[in-house]
Design an enzyme around this catalytic site. Sequence first.
Site, PDB file in Angstrom:
ATOM      1  N   ASP A 169       0.822  -1.206   0.000  1.00 34.70           N
ATOM      2  CA  ASP A 169       0.000   0.000   0.000  1.00 34.70           C
ATOM      3  C   ASP A 169       0.863   1.266   0.000  1.00 34.70           C
ATOM      4  O   ASP A 169       1.936   1.288   0.599  1.00 34.70           O
ATOM      5  CB  ASP A 169      -0.905  -0.004   1.242  1.00 34.70           C
ATOM      6  CG  ASP A 169      -2.014   1.024   1.154  1.00 34.70           C
ATOM      7  OD1 ASP A 169      -2.323   1.480   0.039  1.00 34.70           O
ATOM      8  OD2 ASP A 169      -2.572   1.376   2.208  1.00 34.70           O
ATOM      9  N   ASN A 195      -9.402  -2.616  -7.876  1.00 32.18           N
ATOM     10  CA  ASN A 195      -8.511  -1.873  -8.774  1.00 32.18           C
ATOM     11  C   ASN A 195      -9.067  -1.750 -10.192  1.00 32.18           C
ATOM     12  O   ASN A 195      -8.617  -0.896 -10.968  1.00 32.18           O
ATOM     13  CB  ASN A 195      -7.132  -2.537  -8.830  1.00 32.18           C
ATOM     14  CG  ASN A 195      -6.353  -2.378  -7.543  1.00 32.18           C
ATOM     15  OD1 ASN A 195      -5.470  -3.170  -7.236  1.00 32.18           O
ATOM     16  ND2 ASN A 195      -6.669  -1.349  -6.757  1.00 32.18           N
TER      17      ASN A 195
END
EC number: 2.5.1.89
Length: 325
Positions: free
Chosen positions: A33, A81
């Site tokens: 991340d 995503n």
Amino acid sequence: MKRWFRRRVDAAYERLLSREIAGAPTHVAVIQDGNRRYARRNGGDAHEGHRAGAQTTEQVLEWCQDIGVEELTLYTFSTENFNRPEDEREALYELLCEKLTEFADADRVHDNEVCIQAIGEIDLLPEHVRDAVAYAERRTQEYDQFVLNIALAYGGRSRLLEAARGVARDVDADKIDPGEIDVGTIEQRLYDQPVRDVDLIIRPGGEERTSNFLPWHANGNEAAVFFCTPYWPEFSKADFLRGIRTYEHRKESWRRTRARRALALLGAVSEPELTEAQSIVNRFRDSLPVGERPPGADRELTGVADAGETTSNDDGLDSSSRAAD
């Protein structure tokens, strides 16, 4: 001068952490991340952040192998995503293809016998990404010294849902009896290849959540979780070693809890249960502070030490590496 001093301090801290670590988790899972936030902070675009993060990924793979980790799972592309802008998705796809091919051909991957496999809804990815996945898996499929799982088009809840649907279809078709459904029944339907239970989840970037990542293998195994603030491209070896230390502290805490539970049972159980409880106290008594150890705890209880040896190892783990409960 300040930068030189900082490097010296960081190197000393890494050495200190390395000395504190006594053992490695078998399976580490990482949520990569902070790539985009790193890029924005440095005036770049998302693609530059993802490329910088890919360099960290290669380092983490080496660190895992150095300390004896046997399996690494990387949360690389989630089902969420797909909602990102098209140009960002396309750049990610190209980077994935490049790195998968590079890994599949790398001497260090073959020298260390790394098996690369993808988990997730691979069919949802573009054809050229699927081709790169197939190439990497084919080139490394014979290896078993280290497993590198790449989570692509992955969503933990969706995988559990699909596994449940598969079981329901088999029950409806009389291929399986409901009474025969067990843990193995579900695990066989989650992924094409076996995935070990997760011992440690690492998440950089400042978020303190596991984001639907490997819920069956992590939550079911009560995995340790390490959150830290550096963005993924900035994630250092010291951060990695701090994560390993978190796992060790979690494991030691589990041992103390198990020993205390066994002590509490000693005075209130039947003879068969008493034997088992005494066996647990013998195996885990060193985890208790001296003041909590029962009288005679420094001596083996006659005939008890062998009581738990047939089903558990000295760590209280069964043959599938799950914590005995």
